[in-house]
Design a protein around this motif. Structure first.
Motif, PDB file in Angstrom:
ATOM      1  N   MET B  23       0.816  -1.213   0.000  1.00 46.75           N
ATOM      2  CA  MET B  23       0.000   0.000   0.000  1.00 46.75           C
ATOM      3  C   MET B  23       0.855   1.272   0.000  1.00 46.75           C
ATOM      4  O   MET B  23       0.480   2.271  -0.586  1.00 46.75           O
ATOM      5  CB  MET B  23      -0.902   0.050   1.236  1.00 46.75           C
ATOM      6  CG  MET B  23      -1.814  -1.131   1.390  1.00 46.75           C
ATOM      7  SD  MET B  23      -3.136  -1.080   0.188  1.00 46.75           S
ATOM      8  CE  MET B  23      -3.984  -2.593   0.560  1.00 46.75           C
ATOM      9  N   ALA B  28       8.076   0.153  -7.899  1.00 43.75           N
ATOM     10  CA  ALA B  28       7.384  -1.065  -8.343  1.00 43.75           C
ATOM     11  C   ALA B  28       8.110  -2.327  -7.894  1.00 43.75           C
ATOM     12  O   ALA B  28       7.476  -3.317  -7.530  1.00 43.75           O
ATOM     13  CB  ALA B  28       7.251  -1.058  -9.860  1.00 43.75           C
ATOM     14  N   VAL B  31       7.441  -2.900  -4.218  1.00 45.32           N
ATOM     15  CA  VAL B  31       6.067  -3.414  -4.086  1.00 45.32           C
ATOM     16  C   VAL B  31       6.052  -4.900  -4.395  1.00 45.32           C
ATOM     17  O   VAL B  31       5.433  -5.707  -3.693  1.00 45.32           O
ATOM     18  CB  VAL B  31       5.112  -2.658  -5.042  1.00 45.32           C
ATOM     19  CG1 VAL B  31       3.763  -3.329  -5.088  1.00 45.32           C
ATOM     20  CG2 VAL B  31       4.966  -1.224  -4.609  1.00 45.32           C
ATOM     21  N   ILE B  79       8.347  -7.403 -17.109  1.00 40.07           N
ATOM     22  CA  ILE B  79       7.393  -6.322 -17.369  1.00 40.07           C
ATOM     23  C   ILE B  79       7.944  -4.990 -16.861  1.00 40.07           C
ATOM     24  O   ILE B  79       7.818  -3.963 -17.519  1.00 40.07           O
ATOM     25  CB  ILE B  79       6.030  -6.649 -16.730  1.00 40.07           C
ATOM     26  CG1 ILE B  79       5.363  -7.785 -17.503  1.00 40.07           C
ATOM     27  CG2 ILE B  79       5.121  -5.439 -16.723  1.00 40.07           C
ATOM     28  CD1 ILE B  79       4.141  -8.335 -16.864  1.00 40.07           C
ATOM     29  N   SER B  82      10.375  -3.775 -19.347  1.00 34.93           N
ATOM     30  CA  SER B  82       9.700  -3.266 -20.543  1.00 34.93           C
ATOM     31  C   SER B  82       9.110  -1.886 -20.287  1.00 34.93           C
ATOM     32  O   SER B  82       9.165  -0.999 -21.142  1.00 34.93           O
ATOM     33  CB  SER B  82       8.648  -4.281 -20.969  1.00 34.93           C
ATOM     34  OG  SER B  82       7.503  -3.659 -21.410  1.00 34.93           O
ATOM     35  N   LEU B  83       8.584  -1.691 -19.087  1.00 38.69           N
ATOM     36  CA  LEU B  83       8.030  -0.375 -18.747  1.00 38.69           C
ATOM     37  C   LEU B  83       9.146   0.648 -18.609  1.00 38.69           C
ATOM     38  O   LEU B  83       9.034   1.787 -19.059  1.00 38.69           O
ATOM     39  CB  LEU B  83       7.242  -0.469 -17.439  1.00 38.69           C
ATOM     40  CG  LEU B  83       6.484   0.799 -17.097  1.00 38.69           C
ATOM     41  CD1 LEU B  83       5.246   0.893 -17.949  1.00 38.69           C
ATOM     42  CD2 LEU B  83       6.128   0.858 -15.646  1.00 38.69           C
ATOM     43  N   ASN B  86      10.263   2.146 -21.775  1.00 40.60           N
ATOM     44  CA  ASN B  86       9.341   3.135 -22.341  1.00 40.60           C
ATOM     45  C   ASN B  86       9.327   4.441 -21.569  1.00 40.60           C
ATOM     46  O   ASN B  86       9.166   5.503 -22.138  1.00 40.60           O
ATOM     47  CB  ASN B  86       7.914   2.580 -22.353  1.00 40.60           C
ATOM     48  CG  ASN B  86       7.679   1.662 -23.521  1.00 40.60           C
ATOM     49  OD1 ASN B  86       8.228   1.889 -24.587  1.00 40.60           O
ATOM     50  ND2 ASN B  86       6.884   0.635 -23.324  1.00 40.60           N
ATOM     51  N   ILE B  95       3.451   6.278 -13.091  1.00 42.60           N
ATOM     52  CA  ILE B  95       2.824   5.379 -14.061  1.00 42.60           C
ATOM     53  C   ILE B  95       1.342   5.696 -14.066  1.00 42.60           C
ATOM     54  O   ILE B  95       0.546   5.040 -13.413  1.00 42.60           O
ATOM     55  CB  ILE B  95       3.102   3.920 -13.664  1.00 42.60           C
ATOM     56  CG1 ILE B  95       4.606   3.712 -13.585  1.00 42.60           C
ATOM     57  CG2 ILE B  95       2.511   2.964 -14.665  1.00 42.60           C
ATOM     58  CD1 ILE B  95       4.999   2.391 -13.040  1.00 42.60           C
ATOM     59  N   ASN B  96       0.984   6.768 -14.746  1.00 43.39           N
ATOM     60  CA  ASN B  96      -0.383   7.258 -14.562  1.00 43.39           C
ATOM     61  C   ASN B  96      -1.005   7.786 -15.855  1.00 43.39           C
ATOM     62  O   ASN B  96      -1.765   8.735 -15.816  1.00 43.39           O
ATOM     63  CB  ASN B  96      -0.400   8.352 -13.492  1.00 43.39           C
ATOM     64  CG  ASN B  96       0.598   9.447 -13.824  1.00 43.39           C
ATOM     65  OD1 ASN B  96       1.199   9.411 -14.889  1.00 43.39           O
ATOM     66  ND2 ASN B  96       0.756  10.404 -12.950  1.00 43.39           N
ATOM     67  N   ILE B  97      -0.654   7.213 -17.001  1.00 40.91           N
ATOM     68  CA  ILE B  97      -1.333   7.676 -18.222  1.00 40.91           C
ATOM     69  C   ILE B  97      -2.799   7.270 -18.174  1.00 40.91           C
ATOM     70  O   ILE B  97      -3.680   8.007 -18.579  1.00 40.91           O
ATOM     71  CB  ILE B  97      -0.740   7.057 -19.496  1.00 40.91           C
ATOM     72  CG1 ILE B  97       0.767   6.985 -19.432  1.00 40.91           C
ATOM     73  CG2 ILE B  97      -1.185   7.829 -20.725  1.00 40.91           C
ATOM     74  CD1 ILE B  97       1.351   6.247 -20.613  1.00 40.91           C
ATOM     75  N   LEU B  98      -3.025   6.068 -17.681  1.00 41.61           N
ATOM     76  CA  LEU B  98      -4.380   5.543 -17.682  1.00 41.61           C
ATOM     77  C   LEU B  98      -5.043   5.846 -16.354  1.00 41.61           C
ATOM     78  O   LEU B  98      -4.605   5.375 -15.324  1.00 41.61           O
ATOM     79  CB  LEU B  98      -4.336   4.029 -17.878  1.00 41.61           C
ATOM     80  CG  LEU B  98      -3.579   3.538 -19.101  1.00 41.61           C
ATOM     81  CD1 LEU B  98      -3.320   2.068 -18.978  1.00 41.61           C
ATOM     82  CD2 LEU B  98      -4.370   3.821 -20.348  1.00 41.61           C
ATOM     83  N   LYS B  99      -6.050   6.721 -16.367  1.00 43.66           N
ATOM     84  CA  LYS B  99      -6.821   6.862 -15.131  1.00 43.66           C
ATOM     85  C   LYS B  99      -8.250   7.308 -15.398  1.00 43.66           C
ATOM     86  O   LYS B  99      -8.503   8.003 -16.373  1.00 43.66           O
ATOM     87  CB  LYS B  99      -6.119   7.784 -14.140  1.00 43.66           C
ATOM     88  CG  LYS B  99      -5.809   9.157 -14.655  1.00 43.66           C
ATOM     89  CD  LYS B  99      -5.064   9.916 -13.572  1.00 43.66           C
ATOM     90  CE  LYS B  99      -4.330  11.095 -14.142  1.00 43.66           C
ATOM     91  NZ  LYS B  99      -3.403  11.686 -13.205  1.00 43.66           N
ATOM     92  N   TRP B 100      -9.096   6.968 -14.504  1.00 44.31           N
ATOM     93  CA  TRP B 100     -10.532   7.236 -14.593  1.00 44.31           C
ATOM     94  C   TRP B 100     -11.093   7.009 -15.989  1.00 44.31           C
ATOM     95  O   TRP B 100     -11.655   7.867 -16.610  1.00 44.31           O
ATOM     96  CB  TRP B 100     -10.900   8.626 -14.089  1.00 44.31           C
ATOM     97  CG  TRP B 100     -10.973   8.574 -12.621  1.00 44.31           C
ATOM     98  CD1 TRP B 100     -10.073   9.106 -11.744  1.00 44.31           C
ATOM     99  CD2 TRP B 100     -11.958   7.915 -11.823  1.00 44.31           C
ATOM    100  NE1 TRP B 100     -10.425   8.805 -10.463  1.00 44.31           N
ATOM    101  CE2 TRP B 100     -11.585   8.073 -10.481  1.00 44.31           C
ATOM    102  CE3 TRP B 100     -13.110   7.180 -12.121  1.00 44.31           C
ATOM    103  CZ2 TRP B 100     -12.308   7.536  -9.441  1.00 44.31           C
ATOM    104  CZ3 TRP B 100     -13.843   6.646 -11.094  1.00 44.31           C
ATOM    105  CH2 TRP B 100     -13.440   6.829  -9.771  1.00 44.31           C
TER     106      TRP B 100
END
Lengths: 498, 100
Positions: B23, B28, B31, B79, B82-83, B86, B95-100
């Protein structure tokens, strides 16, 4: 010991064929790097052969491999759904520009899709917590990789990492749940757990904690709220073909596992009477309450957040969360009728959801965009595509005469039959809300003028044929649904239970 | 003889440390290590129960968990690499391109 293995083998011929196919795909991709069509052909042929063998043994019912897996009409049904979805996805991938741009590792792509299928096939027939965990991990590990398949895309690798972290976390929690249940009951077989629980000696509070932790693993797989956080990101970032596969097959496998665990672990077989609508449950565990809360949360949050999505894949991701909510409603009835309604819904969902993602994929092939505003004027530029998208979306909403209506109708009917009117009302209200965002896409396609020049978009015949294969059942099953009902009423039987 | 509850308490504590780590940590890879910690605490529980019950199933699962954890680490690190290629970062907040 070897005898039992040998006796079990004939029952898992479909799985063996799938295993053979994936080895063959990998070998072929090593030997012939250039021939991607051959790979598609081999993968599709292997899946089709498995499908054919599967349908030739519909009445098989046995306990295999030292009670690790079972084979029964229930698992056969879900294997059918999964194999069919895999077949469609393999054919879809042939037409996907996104996937085909990575020429060098196409073999790995098909290999991973077929191994995901294998994992899911074992998930639906697992009857032991160990086997459940293993097959779930087989499916998850391969899907982490294949979600990040487009290596140079930031979105794809980000989605992959998020999927991995959420997945590994929830499988860790699930494993802790398994260890608690094992400690309480001393066994990992579902039927053995049931016997121990029926004696009532297990500590209810600990059992509840273990059960909820187990549910985290299932909830993650079926993307139920509050375990859904990965879903929109992964569905948006993954290649569209994989998104379609995850949203149908992976969800089906997760549901099958949840349904089997629920029924076999918590059914009180001593109080079971034939003709009883409710199954009697072992006392002390609020299964119905937990499932109802999950179902209501899942569909409401899925539908409400979908309202302001502009990316079609993300919108369909939230829609698939909401669909999982409707299916959980069927589970909350804990009756055979509710179970068969959920299974019927899966057949319907297979066609309409794969279809919607397929159209989204074809459109993003030509437009290079998944934004809902770029869909404006498509009704004139690509009429067949737009009409079929409209059919899929109307079916997802659940409006007659499409198959989606029958699916929803059966679920609500089963709720009313066990007098859970409140849940049925919430379900209907949710369908009304979902009408808004589904029709937003349709409205953009047909009622708005495009901003750019109006050039007609042509699609090859093969692509249109595949689309027709998905659209015709969506309409056909809306009217001729009796065979489906008979199929699911037969398939709801599980091994070891009346 | 150490009673069963000691083992269970220890593994519950390790599990909680893992959960809190997942949490709160932002890297990464860290985690990921916390998730491995969770899996290992489960192994401890399983072995303790298995020896307490005198039943080998739990120890069998431990082997499978170790295998899966190794596979997961391999896939996970691949992974992350790979990230990193990029985005040049492994910080979860970036890592926050994708949200809501």
């Amino acid at each position: 010991m070897i005898n039992q293995v040998l006796q079990s083998l004939p029952y898992i011929v479909p799985e063996l064929i799938v295993t053979g196919t994936l080895c063959l795909v990998l070998l072929l991709s090593l030997m012939m790097r250039k021939k991607s069509d051959l790979l598609v052909f081999v993968a599709a042929l292997g899946l089709f052969a498995a499908l054919a063998v599967l349908t030739s043994q519909p009445f098989a019912s046995a306990c295999l491999f030292f009670k690790m897996t079972v084979i029964d009409p229930f698992s056969q049904f879900f294997k059918l759904v999964i194999l069919f979805a895999a077949l469609i996805v393999v054919l879809m991938s042939r037409f996907s520009d996104e996937v085909n741009q990575i020429k060098k590792s196409l073999g790995e792509y098909y290999f991973l899709v077929v191994s995901m299928t294998l994992g899911m096939m074992f998930m639906v027939s697992a009857s032991n917590l160990l086997m459940m965990y293993l097959s779930l991990e087989l499916t998850s590990l391969t899907s982490y990789v294949v979600v990040g398949f487009i290596k140079q895309s930031k979105n794809s690798s980000e989605a992959s990492l998020k999927y991995l972290l959420y997945g590994a976390f929830s499988s860790g929690v699930m494993l802790y749940g398994i260890s608690i249940i094992y400690g309480l009951t001393g066994t990992m077989e579902l039927s053995g757990i049931n016997q121990v629980l029926a004696q009532g000696s297990a500590n209810t509070a600990m059992l509840l904690i273990g059960g909820i932790m187990l549910l985290v693993g299932f909830g993650y797989k079926i993307s139920a709220v509050p375990f859904h956080f990965w879903t929109p990101d992964v569905y948006e970032g993954a290649p569209t073909t994989i998104t379609a596969f995850l949203s149908v097959a992976s969800k089906a496998a997760g549901f099958a596992m949840l349904m089997r665990a629920l029924k076999i672990m918590f059914l009180d077989s001593s109080a079971l009477e034939i003709g009883n609508e409710f199954w009697p449950l072992i006392h002390g565990i609020p299964v119905v309450e937990i499932l109802s809360v999950l179902a209501v949360l899942t569909m409401t949050i899925g539908n409400l957040v979908a309202l302001w999505q502009d990316n079609v894949k993300r919108l369909l991701a939230y829609s698939s969360i909401a669909q999982a909510g409707y299916m959980l409603l069927g589970l909350a009835t804990i009756s055979n009728e509710g179970y068969s309604a959920v299974m019927l819904y899966f057949i319907v969902y297979l066609f309409m959801n794969l279809g919607a993602f397929y159209v989204a994929m074809l459109i993003s092939n030509t437009l290079g965009s998944e934004n809902i505003h770029d869909y404006k004027g498509l009704g004139r530029r690509a009429p067949f595509l737009s009409v079929s998208m409209a059919v899929f979306l109307v079916s997802l909403t659940g409006i007659p005469p499409t198959a989606g209506f029958i699916g929803k109708w059966m679920i609500f009917l089963s709720l009313i039959n066990v007098k859970m009117i409140g849940l049925a009302v919430i379900g209907v209200l949710n369908s009304v809300v979902s009408l808004y965002y589904y029709l937003r896409i349709v409205r953009n396609m047909f009622l708005h003028e495009g901003e750019k020049e109006e050039v007609a978009i042509r699609y090859p015949l093969a692509q249109q044929l595949l689309l027709l294969c998905l659209m015709v059942p969506t309409l056909y099953f809306g009217i001729f649904f009796n065979p489906l009902i008979e199929l699911v009423q037969f398939s709801v039987q599980m091994f070891g239970i009346k | 003889m150490i009673p069963l509850s000691h083992y269970l308490l220890l593994s519950a504590v390790i599990f909680s440390v893992g959960v809190v780590g997942v949490m709160t940590r932002r890297n990464a890879i860290v985690v990921f290590m916390c998730i491995e910690l969770m899996l290992n605490s489960v192994n401890l529980t399983l072995v303790a129960f298995s020896s307490y019950l005198g039943d080998a199933t739990g120890q069998m699962l431990v082997f499978f968990v170790m295998v899966v954890a190794a596979a997961e680490a391999a896939v996970g690190l691949a992974i992350v690499i790979s990230l990193f290629r990029n985005k040049q970062t492994v910080n979860i907040d970036d890592i926050n391109i994708l949200k809501w």
